[in-house]
Design a protein around this motif. Structure first.
Motif, short mmCIF file in Angstrom:
data_model
loop_
_atom_site.label_atom_id
_atom_site.label_comp_id
_atom_site.label_asym_id
_atom_site.label_seq_id
_atom_site.Cartn_x
_atom_site.Cartn_y
_atom_site.Cartn_z
N THR A 1 -14.97 1.77 -0.07
CA THR A 1 -14.56 3.03 0.24
C THR A 1 -15.52 3.96 -1.02
OG1 THR A 1 -12.38 2.64 0.51
CG2 THR A 1 -12.91 4.84 -0.42
N VAL B 1 -5.68 10.55 0.48
CA VAL B 1 -4.99 10.11 -0.74
C VAL B 1 -5.66 8.60 -0.92
CG1 VAL B 1 -2.79 9.41 -1.65
CG2 VAL B 1 -2.92 11.35 -0.08
N PHE B 2 -6.07 8.28 -2.22
CA PHE B 2 -6.59 7.13 -2.54
C PHE B 2 -5.51 6.26 -3.47
CE2 PHE B 2 -10.70 9.93 -2.21
CZ PHE B 2 -11.30 8.98 -1.53
N HIS B 3 -5.63 4.93 -3.16
CA HIS B 3 -4.84 4.05 -4.18
C HIS B 3 -4.95 4.03 -5.50
CE1 HIS B 3 -3.30 0.26 -5.48
NE2 HIS B 3 -2.29 0.41 -4.37
N GLY C 1 -6.19 -4.92 -3.91
CA GLY C 1 -6.36 -3.34 -4.45
C GLY C 1 -7.93 -3.07 -4.47
N TYR C 2 -8.23 -2.13 -4.85
CA TYR C 2 -10.05 -1.88 -5.07
C TYR C 2 -10.40 -2.56 -6.18
CZ TYR C 2 -9.71 1.77 -1.41
OH TYR C 2 -9.70 2.48 -0.48
N GLY D 1 0.89 -1.26 0.02
CA GLY D 1 -0.14 -0.02 0.04
C GLY D 1 1.02 1.19 0.06
N LEU D 2 0.14 2.45 0.46
CA LEU D 2 0.87 3.65 0.01
C LEU D 2 1.28 4.20 1.32
CD1 LEU D 2 -1.79 5.69 -2.37
CD2 LEU D 2 0.11 4.33 -2.92
N LEU E 1 -3.55 0.08 2.57
CA LEU E 1 -3.74 0.41 1.14
C LEU E 1 -3.55 1.81 0.74
CD1 LEU E 1 -4.19 -0.94 -1.87
CD2 LEU E 1 -6.88 -0.64 -1.37
N ASP E 2 -4.31 2.55 1.33
CA ASP E 2 -4.34 4.11 1.24
C ASP E 2 -4.96 4.90 2.40
OD1 ASP E 2 -7.16 3.79 1.22
OD2 ASP E 2 -7.30 4.21 -0.83
N GLU E 3 -4.97 6.07 2.39
CA GLU E 3 -5.02 6.74 3.67
C GLU E 3 -6.75 6.57 3.99
OE1 GLU E 3 -4.66 11.21 5.37
OE2 GLU E 3 -4.71 10.99 3.27
N TRP F 1 -12.75 -2.90 -1.03
CA TRP F 1 -11.21 -3.18 -0.38
C TRP F 1 -11.13 -4.82 -0.81
CZ3 TRP F 1 -9.15 -6.45 2.94
CH2 TRP F 1 -7.96 -6.16 2.94
#
Length: 208
Positions: free
Chosen positions: A155, A198-200, A168-169, A20-21, A73-75, A164
């Protein structure tokens, strides 16, 4: 074999290849000798979302006793799990989050510890993830909020729901209803007041 340090939107810490990020922590919750988690899932009320790359610093993951590196994965996923932006490595994002929190609640900008105390009560039900009722239509929830439906986490972004997964998505879909909101209410308020997580990249193109 991946380490058990990936965080799901339900706040669970699992072993997945997904990195993830963002990284982050909840204090020291691992044994550095075995690089395995202890029985506890938090040792501090400051659940943070941090940068994976900050000023060229390198750490051996789960190799020391300063804090336990977790990955999201992301924020949006990190916020859903109950974390908030770090004031040290993500100061600008943390200040935006703080300002949006204050605007939504019509109060002065709160100290980090005050936000942590509120979030701690909103993210846990005893030792389990706290689920929050959906007060109005799903469409009223802001971008970046995460909901639970049928045992999955979605999300929300631009009127679509992104499930999710470990990769990933998934491809976006319409979601007319959900069972609960995973993102803590105070964080949902900050999102409604303008905080942009912040999105992946997979939210744009489906699974990677």
């Amino acid at each position: 074999m991946p380490l058990q340090n990936r965080v799901t939107p339900f706040g669970e810490i699992v072993a997945l290849p997904q990195r993830g990020l963002f990284t982050g922590n909840r204090g020291i919750i691992h044994d550095p000798a075995t690089k395995t988690l202890l029985s506890k899932r938090w040792a501090s009320r400051a659940w943070l979302v941090c940068l994976c790359d900050f000023q060229g610093r390198r750490r051996e993951v789960m190799g020391g006793r300063s804090w336990t590196e977790l990955f999201f994965l992301d924020e949006a996923v990190a916020l859903a799990a109950g974390h908030r932006p770090c004031f040290f490595c993500r100061r600008e994002a943390a200040q935006r989050f703080q300002a949006c929190w204050a605007s939504a609640k019509d109060e002065p900008p709160p100290a980090a510890g005050a936000m942590d105390a509120v979030l701690h009560g909103e993210r846990l039900e005893r030792r389990s993830k706290r689920l929050h009722p959906i007060a109005g239509p799903l469409a009223a929830l802001p971008d970046g909020a995460v909901v639970a439906a049928g045992g999955h986490a979605f999300t929300l972004r631009a009127g679509l729901a992104h499930r999710w997964t470990a990769e990933g998505y998934a491809l976006p879909q319409r979601l007319d209803s959900a069972d609960a909101v995973l993102t803590p209410p105070s964080t949902v308020m900050a999102l409604s007041a303008g905080y942009r997580p912040v999105f992946h990249p997979s939210i744009e193109r489906g699974p990677v």
